[in-house]
Each structure stands twice: as C-alpha cells, then as structure tokens.
Design an enzyme around this catalytic site. Structure first.
Site, PDB file in Angstrom:
ATOM      1  N   TRP A 135     -10.407  -8.088  11.795  1.00  0.00           N
ATOM      2  CA  TRP A 135      -9.776  -7.582  10.673  1.00  0.00           C
ATOM      3  C   TRP A 135      -8.274  -7.611  11.188  1.00  0.00           C
ATOM      4  CZ3 TRP A 135      -6.607  -2.979  10.256  1.00  0.00           C
ATOM      5  CH2 TRP A 135      -6.022  -2.740   9.142  1.00  0.00           C
TER       6      TRP A 135
ATOM      7  N   ASN B 202       0.742  -1.160  -0.266  1.00  0.00           N
ATOM      8  CA  ASN B 202      -0.164   0.195   0.180  1.00  0.00           C
ATOM      9  C   ASN B 202       0.895   1.341   0.177  1.00  0.00           C
ATOM     10  OD1 ASN B 202      -2.313  -1.412  -0.223  1.00  0.00           O
ATOM     11  ND2 ASN B 202      -2.976  -1.273   1.889  1.00  0.00           N
TER      12      ASN B 202
ATOM     13  N   HIS C  63      -1.471   2.140   9.751  1.00  0.00           N
ATOM     14  CA  HIS C  63      -2.452   2.420   8.770  1.00  0.00           C
ATOM     15  C   HIS C  63      -3.063   3.614   8.702  1.00  0.00           C
ATOM     16  CE1 HIS C  63      -5.803   0.871   5.982  1.00  0.00           C
ATOM     17  NE2 HIS C  63      -5.198  -0.382   5.737  1.00  0.00           N
TER      18      HIS C  63
ATOM     19  N   ASP D  22      -7.730 -11.786  -4.225  1.00  0.00           N
ATOM     20  CA  ASP D  22      -7.551 -10.699  -3.410  1.00  0.00           C
ATOM     21  C   ASP D  22      -7.870 -11.277  -1.818  1.00  0.00           C
ATOM     22  OD1 ASP D  22      -7.291  -7.916  -2.753  1.00  0.00           O
ATOM     23  OD2 ASP D  22      -9.414  -8.119  -2.403  1.00  0.00           O
TER      24      ASP D  22
ATOM     25  N   ARG E  88     -15.128  -2.949   6.031  1.00  0.00           N
ATOM     26  CA  ARG E  88     -14.719  -4.449   5.490  1.00  0.00           C
ATOM     27  C   ARG E  88     -15.929  -5.036   5.043  1.00  0.00           C
ATOM     28  NH1 ARG E  88     -10.783  -2.402   4.912  1.00  0.00           N
ATOM     29  NH2 ARG E  88      -8.641  -2.627   5.167  1.00  0.00           N
TER      30      ARG E  88
ATOM     31  N   GLU F 107      -2.890  -0.492  -7.842  1.00  0.00           N
ATOM     32  CA  GLU F 107      -4.121  -0.785  -7.431  1.00  0.00           C
ATOM     33  C   GLU F 107      -4.528   0.832  -7.280  1.00  0.00           C
ATOM     34  OE1 GLU F 107      -5.776  -3.243  -3.695  1.00  0.00           O
ATOM     35  OE2 GLU F 107      -4.874  -1.360  -3.278  1.00  0.00           O
TER      36      GLU F 107
ATOM     37  N   SER G 135       2.457  -1.882   5.119  1.00  0.00           N
ATOM     38  CA  SER G 135       3.511  -3.144   5.239  1.00  0.00           C
ATOM     39  C   SER G 135       5.003  -2.428   4.797  1.00  0.00           C
ATOM     40  CB  SER G 135       3.414  -4.219   4.409  1.00  0.00           C
ATOM     41  OG  SER G 135       3.002  -4.015   3.040  1.00  0.00           O
TER      42      SER G 135
END
Ligand code: SFD
Ligand code: AMP
Length: 636
Positions: free
Chosen positions: A218, A62, A388, A351, A249, A126, A439
């Site tokens: 999650w 990401n 995040h 995914d 989610r 993405e 990450s």
C-alpha cells in the site's frame, strides 16, 4: 571502483525530500527566504512530480476542517485524532495543523487540482473531513508549484540524489550528505537549518506480496525510513515508534477503502455476509473509553475484522454491489436509477485509477464488476507513516501560542516543529504524535516547519563549521559497499552467495523475516510478546553486525544498501518501543499477548527513544500525555 567527485552545495535552508511536506516547506520557505535574502535548497531521491506517497495520485483530500463552513472546530478535529489514536496524541501539533489546513486546500484548488463540487458549487465530501478530488495529477500540480516557488526566489532543487546521513556541527544539524543515483557524485549540502521530510517506511516487515507481486504494497516502496534514520543519527528524540499503521485494503493490489466506507457507505462482512462490527461489538467494552468514540478508532475496526479472520470466518468482503445497487435504487425512477448506476460504476473505477491503478488492473484481470459482486479486503503488513493513522516520527516542538502552563515544559522549546536537535526540523511522516495529517495536513505541516526553520536561520545566521575529516569518513562509509562487492565478487561463481558480503536484497529478506515472525507481522497475525521481542532483538543485533558487509554492484544497489540500513534502524526503534510499552493499546495494529489489555494508569504516555550511533545503544523515555483545554473557536 570508479572515482567519485564531491560537489559541495551551500544553502541557508536544506529541505530533505520532495513529497507533500517538502513541497509545502519549499513554498513557504521561499516566501520568507525572499524577505531575508536567504537561499532554500530541496533534495529528492526521485523526481518530484511522481515521488512519495502521492506518486500515483490520490482520490481524496483526507484533511479539510472547513472552519469557514462553520460545521467544525479545531477542537473537533483534535478530539477525532485523539480518540482514533487511543488517547496518545500531541494536541498542540494536531491543532496547529488543523487551524491552517483549509488554506492549503484552497491553494491546491487555485493551482488547478479538480475538487468535486455539487450542483450548488460546494465541495463534495467523502466523509466529515474528506473531500473527493480528480487526483491523478495531484503530485504533478503540487510539485510544479514548489519548483516555481524555488525558481522565483533563487532556490535550487536536486532530483535523484539520495540523502544518507545528517551533517553535524557539535549538537547542531548543519546539512546532509548523499549521493546521486545517476552518476558518480557525492553531494555535501551545508545548511544553517535542515528540514527532514523523507516520508515514512515500508518493507521493514515482510509484505503479503511475494513472487510475481513482490514489491507491491500500500505504502510506496521508495519511502524507506530515510527520515527516521536521519533524525535518529542526528541524536533527535523520537516518539510513537511503536505506533505502526495497518490499513485494511482490497486484497492483493492494496486498493483504498475510504471511498467505499464513507462515500458509498458500503458494509464489510465476513464470508457469511455478517457485519463483523455488529457481530463482535461486545469486544469493544475492553477498549473503553476510546471504543465509544465515533468513528470507532481505525485499529479497533481492524481488530473486530481480525477476530473473524482468526475464527475462520473469512474471506472478508467489501459489499460493493450492495452499496452501488442501494444508492442507485434511491433514484426517483428507473431511468435515473440506470444513469446513477453508470455514474457510480465509473466513480468506483476512478477511485482506483486515481490512486491505486494496480487494483483496477486486478479487477479487470479477475472479471470483477463492482456493481455485481463483492471484493475481498484484508489487513496489510505494517507501515510506518506518522501522517496517516500511525504516529511514528520525531518528537518536535509545538507552537508557543497553543501551550498551557501545564504543557509548555514538555512540548515547547522555541521553534515550531524543531526536533530536540538544534537546526533540525521535521514534518509530514517525519514528525510524530500528530496523526491524520494526510496529504493536505503534511503539506501544511511542511509550511509550518519551514517558517520555523527560516526563523531559526535568521536567529542563527552563522556559517556551519563542518569538519572535513567527518565528511571524508562519511563519504568512505557511504561508498564502502561498492568496494566490498568489487574486491570480493570474483571469489564465488554466483555473485549472490559470497562469504565476504551480503547483497541488499538478501539483507532485506532477513530483516523482514525477523520482523514478521518476532515483531507481529502478517504471518504472526500481528501478535507478539516480550519473549518474542527479546529474541527478535538478538537477531536484529546480528543483522546490524552484517550491515557493515553490505555489497553493491552499482549505484542502484548502493541506494538499496542505504535503504536497508535506514530500514534496519526503523526496525530497531519499533521493536524497542513495543517492548518498552507494557500493554496492548492498539489491537488491530499489534497485540502483545503477554500484556493483553489497556493500562491507562501506567501507559497513557508517549514512548520516546534516542539512539546513540557511536555506541549503538538505545535509550527509552516515557513522556507525559497532556491535553489542551478549549482549543479552537468553540469548545464543543
Ligand atoms: O486515502 C527521499 N495518503 C492520503 N492522503 C490524502 O489526503 N488522501 C488520500 O486519499 C490518501 N490515501 C493514500 C495516502 C498515502 C498512500 C501511500 C496511499 C493512499 C496509497 C497519505 C498521504 O499521501 C501522506 O500523508 C503524505 O504524502 C505524507 O507526506 P510526506 O511529505 O511526509 O511523505 P511523501 O509525500 O511520501 O514524500 C516523501 C519524499 O521523500 C523522498 N525521499 N529523498 C531523499 N533522500 C532519501 N533518502 C529519501 N527517502 C525518501 C521521496 O522521494 C518523497 O519525495 S488513502 O488511501 O489513505
Ligand atoms: P482509507 O482509504 O482507509 O485511507 O481512508 C480514507 C479516509 O477515510 C481516512 O481519513 C480514514 O480515517 C477514513 N475512513 C476509512 N474508513 C473509515 C470508516 N469505516 N469509518 C470512518 N472513517 C473511515
């Protein structure tokens, strides 16, 4: 009670945790340690190949700025993060990670991580900052590289050793103490510098999953506020403890939405098929200037969805079928469209199979064909994840070269990513106010912190002085739940119900209920107020009293006891911080009904806190938000 042996491990740098940040730290530290003849030791409560948030794998990287591609600058990334966090961010920390993250991603690829490529050999994005990967084995690949680096430089790693407390030599952190979850051993790690990377926290709040799905969340259940407790107990200043993350989610199995929103450009709608981002757009005026940013901040996207949920317009759906059919129809002819449809279908399943396998299981169990019908999405329970879209973590020093005259007095004290405690460093979820690391950025921040920590060791190369009495008293405190249980278990016929002790599961249920009802969890629609928080604090104080009576039947339960204590500190830090910040800044993460608006005049500031473990007192501190000017190669 069985006897415990004590093993003492002496090292120069101790890395606590074995996740993304810790692996980055191990690799970078090994490089610098070799040059100075130093030893690096890493300790993980689990097995590194499958530990932490990336245990199941991921389907995207990401954070990739692509500085060489020339499309983005470091400043662009900093702007994105600042807006997404409604103005509250340490730009120096974000910029430091952003300028180094691309090299990390290139290392991952070199070690064998498959990154999607297009027909011209370019990475498949993405979204603007995100790359698609075949990432089921992401963590295995990264852990192998970290283990190799340690092995090649005389380092050591310990798995299934649970770190409980820091060890102190006066004001300096000089290692950690913990215990094996497999045999009766207490480990004392003596170090000249310590780097905390034990992730964030889940299950502080009551999860949506109960009964047969209990434990499903999650965020990985094994990240239990070890970092927050460690840094708090050492006396380090913490920041953004109010900035929890609520991801949206896929319902019940917590499948990610990023690929659907960004790659497939799917719409999320209410039950009437209306786009809540359009229908509720007028609400955005209340949250300016941040709501004018593109993308609209994650918490505001959540908030517009929640308005529909509260208005009874649910269920909310991810319109997977519309998205897949639309992309397939863009094909030039029917044959290619059919092939494309198959491709998209398999990408949709992959995914989930790459990072949230349970969601693929749930799709199969409920006859979902994503190309045929939409799936429900929902807002999860709150998590603490500084890497995040949350921001909680330790308050750390920024790099010297990115400070201005205006920032350096507040943001710089010597070594990059050192906390306010000498010799104690933090990275990934453990360091605060530098969101959107994910990450790749967490691994990068681990590298930055490790380089700083080795520099600290070189400058402070003296053996730690650890009082043996301190070690003995910590050892007794750590093992106490075992003797409490053993001494009293015969007094009742049901081992769960006993006036002399509380088992960790009951303790966790109680904490989660308090947090859910008083601190704005799922069942309170993420709303709280000053009076609710005061009541919550009163109940948390009783909980703290009972923490001294936790009972453990075995080593696994002993770990659960200490996870509970760690989480309880995260809960207290959170409640104190939302109480301290007298405004609502992140609707969609939490809403203070008694302070329902942004207050940039008084609260464009960091809410920091320090905990005194000797007295149990919390001190709240307001720190200024200062922006850097002109970071990066071009100030766009
Ligand atoms: O999109 C102790 N994240 C994603 N990042 C991406 O780049 N791409 C994605 O696709 C991502 N997605 C995602 C992500 C997270 C999760 C939970 C899901 C999906 C389901 C975010 C990253 O994973 C995250 O930013 C990093 O992993 C953070 O790194 P770090 O090192 O701060 O935390 P860690 O990797 O979880 O490791 C923690 C380690 O600490 C250990 N540990 N060890 C000893 N003693 C204790 N007491 C300990 N407590 C914990 C753990 O075992 C672990 O080794 S997407 O859906 O958002
Ligand atoms: P998620 O699956 O929600 O964790 O998202 C993965 C990545 O995509 C993160 O970088 C998110 O910030 C980003 N993202 C997810 N949804 C959106 C959206 N609707 N608009 C912009 N970015 C998004």
């Amino acid at each position: 009670m069985a006897d415990f042996k004590t093993v003492v491990v002496k090292t120069d740098l101790l890395v606590c945790g074995g996740g993304m940040a810790a692996c980055g730290a191990a690799i970078e530290a090994s490089y610098w340690a070799r040059q100075h003849g130093l030893k690096v030791t890493l300790v993980d409560k689990a097995a590194m190949e499958r530990s932490g948030a990336v245990a199941m794998g991921l389907s995207a990287i990401n954070m990739y700025v692509d500085l060489n591609g020339g499309q983005n600058t470091v400043k662009d990334y900093v702007d994105y993060v600042r807006n997404d966090l409604m103005g509250i961010t340490r730009e120096d920390l974000v910029a430091n990670i952003a300028r180094h993250v691309d090299s990390t991603v290139h290392l991952f690829e070199k070690w064998g991580l498959p990154i999607w490529k297009d027909k011209d050999g370019k990475y498949v994005h993405e979204g603007r900052w995100q790359l698609m990967i075949n990432g089921e084995s992401y963590k295995v690949i990264v852990a192998e590289a970290a283990k190799n680096a340690l092995a090649e430089t005389g380092g050591q790693y310990f798995e299934r050793v649970f770190i409980t407390h820091p060890l102190m030599d006066g004001d300096r952190c000089v290692g950690a103490i913990g215990f094996s979850t497999r045999d009766n051993t207490v480990y004392v790690f003596e170090a000249k510098a310590t780097l905390v990377a034990m992730g964030g926290a889940v299950h502080v709040f009551k999860p949506r999953s109960t009964g047969e799905g209990f434990g499903r969340s999650w965020y990985p259940p094994f990240n239990s506020a070890g970092s927050a407790f460690f840094t708090l107990y050492a006396g380090a200043e913490m920041t953004c403890q109010e900035v929890r993350f609520i991801p949206v989610r896929f319902k019940d199995a917590y499948g990610p939405v990023g690929a659907w929103f960004l790659l497939f450009k799917a719409l999320a709608t209410n039950a009437e098929g209306k786009d809540y981002m359009v229908e509720n757009a007028a609400e955005l005026a209340k949250w300016e200037p941040y709501s004018r940013a593109k993308p609209i901040p994650a918490n505001l996207r959540n908030w517009l969805m929640m308005l529909d949920v509260m208005a009874g317009k649910g269920p909310i759906y991810m319109q997977t079928a519309d998205a897949i059919q639309r992309i397939a129809k863009e094909s030039p002819d029917e044959k290619t469209a059919k092939k494309k449809l198959k491709e998209l279908e398999s990408e949709a399943w992959e995914d989930f199979l790459d990072m949230t396998i349970a969601q693929a299981g749930l799709w199969a169990a409920t006859n979902v064909e994503p190309e045929v019908k939409p799936s429900e999405i929902m807002a999860c329970e709150p998590y603490f994840i500084g890497s995040h879209s949350g921001a909680s973590g330790a308050w750390v020093s920024g790099p010297s070269d990115l400070q201005t005259d205006a920032t350096k007095s507040d943001y710089f004290w010597g070594y990059p990513n050192m906390t306010t405690v000498g010799g104690l460093f933090a990275a990934g979820d453990a360091s605060g106010a530098s969101s959107h690391k994910f990450s790749s950025g967490s691994f990068t921040e681990g590298r930055i912190a490790a380089k700083g920590a080795i520099a600290y060791v070189v400058d402070h190369n003296t053996a730690p002085q650890i009082d043996p009495a301190l070690v003995e008293s910590l050892k007794a405190e750590i093992l106490k739940p075992l003797s409490t249980f053993e001494a009293n278990r015969g007094n009742t016929t049901d081992a769960d119900i006993n006036p002399a002790y509380i088992r960790p599961r009951q303790f966790m249920y109680r904490m989660q209920k308090i947090m859910d009802e008083y601190a704005g969890g799922v069942s309170s629609q993420f709303k709280t107020s000053g009076t609710l928080l005061e009541k919550g604090k009163e109940l948390l104080a009783f909980l703290r009293g009972d923490a001294a009576h936790l009972g453990a039947e075995n080593l696994n339960e002993l770990m659960r006891c200490w996870e509970s204590v760690h989480r309880m500190h995260q809960a207290e830090a959170h409640v104190n911080s939302i109480h301290f910040r007298e405004e609502t800044r992140w609707p969609g993460y939490y809403f203070r009904t008694d302070k329902p608006a942004l207050d940039n005049k008084d609260w464009l500031a960091f809410c920091n806190c320090v905990f005194d473990h000797a007295t149990g007192e919390w001190k709240m501190i307001k720190r200024p938000v200062k922006y850097l000017v002109g970071i990066g190669s071009a100030a766009k």
